[in-house]
Motif scaffolding. Structure first.
Motif, mmCIF file in Angstrom:
data_model
loop_
_atom_site.group_PDB
_atom_site.id
_atom_site.type_symbol
_atom_site.label_atom_id
_atom_site.label_comp_id
_atom_site.label_asym_id
_atom_site.label_seq_id
_atom_site.Cartn_x
_atom_site.Cartn_y
_atom_site.Cartn_z
ATOM 1 N N GLN A 3 4.612 -0.486 0.336
ATOM 2 C CA GLN A 3 3.940 -1.676 0.853
ATOM 3 C C GLN A 3 4.347 -1.873 2.304
ATOM 4 O OE1 GLN A 3 4.444 -5.201 -1.505
ATOM 5 N NE2 GLN A 3 2.684 -6.192 -0.572
ATOM 6 N N SER A 4 3.357 -2.157 3.139
ATOM 7 C CA SER A 4 3.614 -2.438 4.546
ATOM 8 C C SER A 4 2.957 -3.762 4.895
ATOM 9 C CB SER A 4 3.078 -1.309 5.425
ATOM 10 O OG SER A 4 1.705 -1.104 5.182
ATOM 11 N N PRO A 5 3.386 -4.399 5.995
ATOM 12 C CA PRO A 5 2.818 -5.693 6.382
ATOM 13 C C PRO A 5 1.303 -5.631 6.534
ATOM 14 C CG PRO A 5 4.800 -5.251 7.627
ATOM 15 C CD PRO A 5 4.489 -4.001 6.885
ATOM 16 N N GLY A 6 0.626 -6.541 5.914
ATOM 17 C CA GLY A 6 -0.823 -6.592 6.020
ATOM 18 C C GLY A 6 -1.553 -5.691 5.046
ATOM 19 N N ARG A 7 -0.797 -4.931 4.279
ATOM 20 C CA ARG A 7 -1.422 -4.041 3.306
ATOM 21 C C ARG A 7 -0.866 -4.327 1.927
ATOM 22 N NH1 ARG A 7 -1.308 1.992 5.764
ATOM 23 N NH2 ARG A 7 -2.552 2.361 3.892
ATOM 24 N N GLY A 8 -1.680 -4.170 0.935
ATOM 25 C CA GLY A 8 -1.231 -4.389 -0.427
ATOM 26 C C GLY A 8 -0.351 -3.266 -0.915
ATOM 27 N N ARG A 9 0.239 -3.488 -2.068
ATOM 28 C CA ARG A 9 1.083 -2.451 -2.645
ATOM 29 C C ARG A 9 0.214 -1.266 -3.084
ATOM 30 N NH1 ARG A 9 4.457 -4.522 -7.528
ATOM 31 N NH2 ARG A 9 2.458 -4.271 -8.585
ATOM 32 N N GLU A 10 0.675 -0.091 -2.757
ATOM 33 C CA GLU A 10 -0.082 1.138 -3.036
ATOM 34 C C GLU A 10 0.766 2.071 -3.880
ATOM 35 O OE1 GLU A 10 -2.056 4.855 -0.490
ATOM 36 O OE2 GLU A 10 -0.526 3.595 0.399
ATOM 37 N N ALA A 11 0.172 2.591 -4.939
ATOM 38 C CA ALA A 11 0.854 3.612 -5.725
ATOM 39 C C ALA A 11 0.815 4.924 -4.961
ATOM 40 C CB ALA A 11 0.188 3.773 -7.079
ATOM 41 N N VAL A 12 1.953 5.538 -4.781
ATOM 42 C CA VAL A 12 2.056 6.791 -4.036
ATOM 43 C C VAL A 12 2.002 7.986 -4.982
ATOM 44 C CG1 VAL A 12 3.508 8.164 -2.509
ATOM 45 C CG2 VAL A 12 3.399 5.676 -2.222
ATOM 46 N N ALA A 13 2.827 7.951 -6.014
ATOM 47 C CA ALA A 13 2.867 9.056 -6.965
ATOM 48 C C ALA A 13 3.541 8.600 -8.253
ATOM 49 C CB ALA A 13 3.620 10.253 -6.369
ATOM 50 N N HIS A 14 3.106 9.220 -9.365
ATOM 51 C CA HIS A 14 3.667 8.929 -10.681
ATOM 52 C C HIS A 14 4.175 10.231 -11.302
ATOM 53 C CE1 HIS A 14 1.392 5.047 -10.971
ATOM 54 N NE2 HIS A 14 0.551 5.707 -10.205
ATOM 55 N N ALA A 15 5.194 10.118 -12.124
ATOM 56 C CA ALA A 15 5.670 11.274 -12.878
ATOM 57 C C ALA A 15 6.139 10.794 -14.243
ATOM 58 C CB ALA A 15 6.813 11.961 -12.141
ATOM 59 N N ASP A 16 5.599 11.380 -15.306
ATOM 60 C CA ASP A 16 6.102 11.005 -16.624
ATOM 61 C C ASP A 16 7.154 12.009 -17.085
ATOM 62 O OD1 ASP A 16 3.026 12.102 -18.215
ATOM 63 O OD2 ASP A 16 4.896 13.215 -17.981
ATOM 64 N N ARG A 17 7.836 11.711 -18.144
ATOM 65 C CA ARG A 17 8.962 12.525 -18.581
ATOM 66 C C ARG A 17 8.520 13.879 -19.108
ATOM 67 N NH1 ARG A 17 12.388 9.157 -22.280
ATOM 68 N NH2 ARG A 17 12.977 8.106 -20.356
ATOM 69 N N ASP A 18 7.252 14.009 -19.459
ATOM 70 C CA ASP A 18 6.737 15.266 -19.990
ATOM 71 C C ASP A 18 6.180 16.187 -18.909
ATOM 72 O OD1 ASP A 18 5.488 13.480 -22.855
ATOM 73 O OD2 ASP A 18 7.386 14.541 -22.586
ATOM 74 N N GLY B 198 3.865 15.251 -16.483
ATOM 75 C CA GLY B 198 2.605 14.808 -15.909
ATOM 76 C C GLY B 198 2.827 14.153 -14.556
ATOM 77 N N ILE B 199 1.982 14.464 -13.590
ATOM 78 C CA ILE B 199 2.129 13.975 -12.224
ATOM 79 C C ILE B 199 0.767 13.563 -11.683
ATOM 80 C CG2 ILE B 199 2.595 14.711 -9.846
ATOM 81 C CD1 ILE B 199 4.914 16.358 -10.899
ATOM 82 N N LYS B 200 0.792 12.511 -10.872
ATOM 83 C CA LYS B 200 -0.426 12.032 -10.231
ATOM 84 C C LYS B 200 -0.085 11.536 -8.833
ATOM 85 C CE LYS B 200 -4.750 10.399 -10.170
ATOM 86 N NZ LYS B 200 -5.939 11.286 -10.271
ATOM 87 N N TYR B 201 -0.894 11.936 -7.840
ATOM 88 C CA TYR B 201 -0.678 11.514 -6.459
ATOM 89 C C TYR B 201 -1.837 10.670 -5.959
ATOM 90 C CZ TYR B 201 2.900 15.180 -6.201
ATOM 91 O OH TYR B 201 4.013 15.955 -6.409
ATOM 92 N N ALA B 202 -1.533 9.800 -5.038
ATOM 93 C CA ALA B 202 -2.579 9.124 -4.292
ATOM 94 C C ALA B 202 -3.239 10.148 -3.371
ATOM 95 C CB ALA B 202 -1.996 7.978 -3.476
ATOM 96 N N ASP B 203 -4.525 9.972 -3.120
ATOM 97 C CA ASP B 203 -5.241 10.911 -2.253
ATOM 98 C C ASP B 203 -4.597 10.998 -0.873
ATOM 99 O OD1 ASP B 203 -8.578 10.057 -3.524
ATOM 100 O OD2 ASP B 203 -7.017 11.407 -4.292
ATOM 101 N N SER B 204 -4.063 9.888 -0.406
ATOM 102 C CA SER B 204 -3.517 9.834 0.950
ATOM 103 C C SER B 204 -2.269 10.680 1.139
ATOM 104 C CB SER B 204 -3.208 8.381 1.330
ATOM 105 O OG SER B 204 -2.292 7.815 0.418
#
Length: 125
Positions: free
Chosen positions: A39-54, A56-62
């Protein structure tokens, strides 16, 4: 309850690299899903990347192709390797964790209830 402590933030030149860490302690059973948000000033919270214990991974396009999320389950630690950073990556980075649910960790229906205090990343151009 699980406690999350981030580290590794700081100032870096554009095009450089930085590695963030998030150490989990306490009730670590609540860390099936782990993620980095920012999160940065003036911008909402953004998910960057997720990782589950098994694995599985997911990234933001950015950040796809530039950032790598990983986790060491034996150490209850989550990492974020940030390469080729730019000014848009300047933000407070937060680690989040929670238990498994019927939806994936990166589903819009999933909610993280455990958060760290954050670590600041500043990219200088």
């Amino acid at each position: 309850q699980v406690q999350l402590v981030e580290s590794g933030g700081g100032s870096v030149q554009a095009g450089g690299s930085l590695r963030l860490s998030c150490a989990a302690s306490g009730y670590t059973a609540s860390t099936y899903c782990m993620a980095w948000f920012r999160q940065s000033p003036g911008r909402g919270r953004e998910a960057v990347a997720h990782a589950d214990r098994d694995g599985g991974i997911k990234y933001a396009d950015s950040v796809t192709g530039r950032f790598t999320i990983s986790r060491d389950n034996s150490k209850n630690t989550l990492y974020l390797q940030m390469n080729s950073v730019n000014s848009e990556d300047t933000a407070m980075y937060y680690c989040a964790a929670d238990t498994a649910s019927l939806v994936s960790c990166w589903s819009s229906l999933y909610t993280y209830n455990n958060w760290g205090q954050g670590t600041q990343v500043t990219v200088a151009s």
